[in-house]
Motif scaffolding. Sequence first.
Motif, short mmCIF file in Angstrom:
data_model
loop_
_atom_site.label_atom_id
_atom_site.label_comp_id
_atom_site.label_asym_id
_atom_site.label_seq_id
_atom_site.Cartn_x
_atom_site.Cartn_y
_atom_site.Cartn_z
N ASP A 207 0.85 -1.18 0.00
CA ASP A 207 0.00 0.00 0.00
C ASP A 207 0.90 1.25 0.00
O ASP A 207 1.63 1.51 0.98
CB ASP A 207 -0.88 0.00 1.24
N PRO A 208 0.90 2.07 -1.09
CA PRO A 208 1.76 3.25 -1.14
C PRO A 208 1.46 4.25 -0.02
O PRO A 208 2.36 4.89 0.52
CB PRO A 208 1.50 3.85 -2.52
N HIS A 209 0.21 4.39 0.34
CA HIS A 209 -0.15 5.33 1.40
C HIS A 209 0.46 4.90 2.74
O HIS A 209 0.94 5.74 3.51
CB HIS A 209 -1.67 5.44 1.51
N ARG A 210 0.41 3.60 2.96
CA ARG A 210 0.99 3.09 4.20
C ARG A 210 2.51 3.28 4.21
O ARG A 210 3.11 3.63 5.23
CB ARG A 210 0.65 1.61 4.35
N VAL A 211 3.13 3.10 3.03
CA VAL A 211 4.59 3.28 2.94
C VAL A 211 4.96 4.73 3.23
O VAL A 211 5.91 5.01 3.99
CB VAL A 211 5.09 2.84 1.55
N ILE A 212 4.20 5.69 2.66
CA ILE A 212 4.50 7.11 2.91
C ILE A 212 4.31 7.46 4.38
O ILE A 212 5.08 8.21 4.98
CB ILE A 212 3.61 7.99 2.00
N GLU A 213 3.30 6.87 5.00
CA GLU A 213 3.08 7.13 6.42
C GLU A 213 4.23 6.59 7.27
O GLU A 213 4.68 7.24 8.22
CB GLU A 213 1.76 6.47 6.84
N ILE A 214 4.74 5.42 6.88
CA ILE A 214 5.88 4.85 7.63
C ILE A 214 7.13 5.72 7.44
O ILE A 214 7.89 5.97 8.38
CB ILE A 214 6.13 3.40 7.18
N LEU A 215 7.36 6.18 6.22
CA LEU A 215 8.55 6.99 5.95
C LEU A 215 8.51 8.30 6.75
O LEU A 215 9.52 8.68 7.37
CB LEU A 215 8.65 7.29 4.46
N THR A 216 7.43 9.00 6.73
CA THR A 216 7.35 10.26 7.49
C THR A 216 7.37 10.00 8.99
O THR A 216 7.87 10.81 9.77
CB THR A 216 6.07 11.01 7.10
N GLY A 217 6.81 8.88 9.41
CA GLY A 217 6.83 8.56 10.84
C GLY A 217 8.21 8.26 11.36
O GLY A 217 8.50 8.44 12.55
N ALA A 218 9.11 7.78 10.48
CA ALA A 218 10.48 7.46 10.91
C ALA A 218 11.27 8.71 11.31
O ALA A 218 12.28 8.62 12.02
CB ALA A 218 11.21 6.71 9.80
N THR A 219 10.84 9.88 10.86
CA THR A 219 11.57 11.11 11.16
C THR A 219 10.97 11.88 12.33
O THR A 219 11.60 12.84 12.83
CB THR A 219 11.58 12.04 9.93
N ARG A 220 9.74 11.52 12.78
CA ARG A 220 9.07 12.35 13.78
C ARG A 220 9.76 12.30 15.14
O ARG A 220 9.89 13.30 15.81
CB ARG A 220 7.62 11.91 13.92
N GLY A 221 10.21 11.18 15.55
CA GLY A 221 10.77 11.08 16.89
C GLY A 221 12.27 11.36 16.98
O GLY A 221 12.87 11.19 18.05
N HIS A 222 12.88 11.75 15.87
CA HIS A 222 14.33 11.96 15.88
C HIS A 222 14.64 13.41 16.25
O HIS A 222 14.10 14.35 15.67
CB HIS A 222 14.92 11.64 14.50
N ALA A 223 15.55 13.59 17.21
CA ALA A 223 15.85 14.94 17.72
C ALA A 223 16.63 15.79 16.73
O ALA A 223 16.57 17.03 16.80
CB ALA A 223 16.62 14.85 19.04
N ASP A 224 17.39 15.16 15.84
CA ASP A 224 18.24 15.92 14.92
C ASP A 224 17.57 16.22 13.59
O ASP A 224 18.19 16.80 12.70
CB ASP A 224 19.54 15.14 14.65
#
Length: 822
Positions: free
Chosen positions: A725-742
């Motif tokens: 599911d491309p929508h799910r992939v985009i959600e995972i990609l953007t979610g990988a950056t949310r919790g990173h402090a840098d």
Amino acid sequence: MAEHSRFPRACLKLLIRGVCLGVFAIAAPAISPAQEAAAVPDAPAAPRPLAAADIALEALRLDARLSGIGVRLRPDPAVKAIQRELPSEMETLRSLGETAALDRIESLTLRHLEQIRQPWNMHRTRLDRWQAKVRLRTEEMEALRAEVRAMHDVWSVTAREIAANDPGSGIAASVRDALASIESVDDRLAARLEELITLQGRIAGGLIGIARALEEIEAARADARQRLFRIDRPLLWKEMAVSWERGLLIDQARESWITDWRIVGGFLVTHWHVAVLHALILTALVILLSAMRRAGRRWGGENPAVQAARPILDRPYSAAILIGLMFTFFLYGEAPARLHEVALLAALIPCLRLLPAIFGAGAYRPLVVASLLFVLDRLTALLFGAPIIYRLALMATTGGALLAFVHVLHRGLPAIPVPPGAWRPLFVGLGRTAIALLGISAVANLWGNVTLAQILTDGTLRSAYLTIMLYAITFVVDGLLALSLGLPAVRTLRTVQFHSDLIRTRARAAMRAALLVLWVSLTLDLFALLTPVVAGVHTGLSHRWTVGTVNISLGDIAAFVITLWISTLLARLVSYSLESEVMPRLGVGRGVPEAVALLSRNFILVIGFFLALAAAGIEIGRFALLMGALGVGIGFGLQNVVSNFISGLILAFERPIHVGDTIEVGPLLGRVMTIGFRSSTIQTYEGADVIVPNTNLISGELVNWTLSDQTRRIEIKVGVAYGSDPHRVIEILTGATRGHADVLHSPQPLALFRGFGDSSLDFSLWFWTAEFQRCREVAGQVTLAVHDGMGAAGISIPFPQRDLHLRSVDPGAARSLRDGGA
């Protein structure tokens, strides 16, 4: 009517003057202008009378000026003090001239003559200072009197003019009053000048007497140097018998002590302000070290600075007294020798308190013995006014020192913590040399060569004690430096934060080098070798060699090298201070501190080069030919050097790159470490330092990743399996950056579906980070988060797959494939 009557009189006077001048011109012989200039000296112009209308105003001005001169005529406190102290000073000089030591000056040793010479030098310095003050006051009075005499001339001419024209007017009375005031001030000036000239004469008489005494002492010193290897006294036992028969021992000793302490007391009385300053310095040192002791207790015993200064903090009063006593040799100038002796003897107490902490408990006894020998040697020096007592005491001191050195060298050496390596053989060699010198001294004293015996014993013992003293001072200063570098206020300096150990190491090395030079010079002086060594060095340095038109000496070369060395050190210090401490505190832009430091360093080096040329005695004009040759060289072979130099100037002023920037030049990617005038250093991420000519940074394309800021965009490419599911992939990609402090949230991270690949659905993740130097680390962390997110969602990341279609296959191969597949 009065105005009309003056006009014919003035015309008549002019007519008479003209006739007189004409007669003189006819009667006088012809003289050429050159002869006239040579025969007649320049004379001041004749004073002109004041105009009648200006007399009232000029009288007011004259009264104000005379009042000012009257204020300056008041007695000068400095001159009054000289007049008050001069009689006692002359009495002291008379007492010095009548001492018994001068009667037997031919028989005294070099050390004794030096002790006699010091008080004469002290009084000469004092009288020279008095003479300079009186001379300045005399010149001031002479200038004022010349001014007053010029006023008198002007007003005298005016008085005659008024008397001739209008004698009964009120203006004439005003002029006479002005003249009376001028003459009164002139009489006061004349009296003051006479007083000052008389005082100058009395001081000059004292200086003449001092000069005669010093000439006599210097002649005796020259004779003493010549008799170093001659017998200058009777055999020891013979002189003992003669002196005891005459009963002169007690009288000679008493006379020597009374004279010496009278000189010391008079010196302290006249220099009471220096003594007060010395006491204040000692008190300040005690307070400072006590405060440092309390601060060290607050820091804790595990602090490295406290550990380094522990012996000083445990004994703050001893350290303060030791340093304070060393100020004796710098504050008092030409002080009597006895004052220095007292300071050295007093320094024994803090030394014995501090040195066991340095050398350890095992070395305490040798240190006590060395100190007692020095005390005995100094007490012996106090008896130089009684020759036989001095010889006996010198023999006892020499014998005790000889036994002590033999014991320490053969039995007590392991107890002294001499540094390993070349230091121990050096220590043994110096000890054996001391034993040999003391043995020669004992024989010389018995045989009658007291001059040589005194120099050898005194020089050996004082040099040994000087070594102990300087080592203690080095230890104390090093501990204070370590403690100072640990202070919170000092730790705010960036230089101290990053280079405290280096600062301490360099300071310790410089201090040891300075103390070594001091020890060598003082030791040479103790053995009466400093003067010939200095003379020999001066002769060697001043000898000039001429080769063609070049005239040079070793002194010129040494001056050139030393000046360049000092300029280099100063350039480094100034540039580093500007770059690290001064400019960052001013809030200037990035790269400005490095540029200012670069320019200041090279400016100081250029100035230092020309100063080195001047110190070497080389005229700058002689470099005209060299500059011409350099221009030809630039035209043929130094184009690249000049081009890089100009490019360095452009980099310094335009600042397209800064130290610390990450740049990309061709295939080279790295961080800028230094920017010089010829080249710059770039450190790659693999750790290599690449020297890049400045021309390459200016003339070609250059990518500066951190010129304006440190932010950088990072791109992560991801491919997922078909059917995801491309929508799910985009959600995972953007979610990988949310919790990173840098990862920056502005601009926001962006995930894009890039298209359909051969075996995957292709996506890209774009995000920004403010830490350029950590961009690879941040990219790796986010990539790992993407991988974990895909795995948790059950989305596979495929690898490239290919379908193989075979058109024709050998029957045997097909059978093997089927059998292998089975």
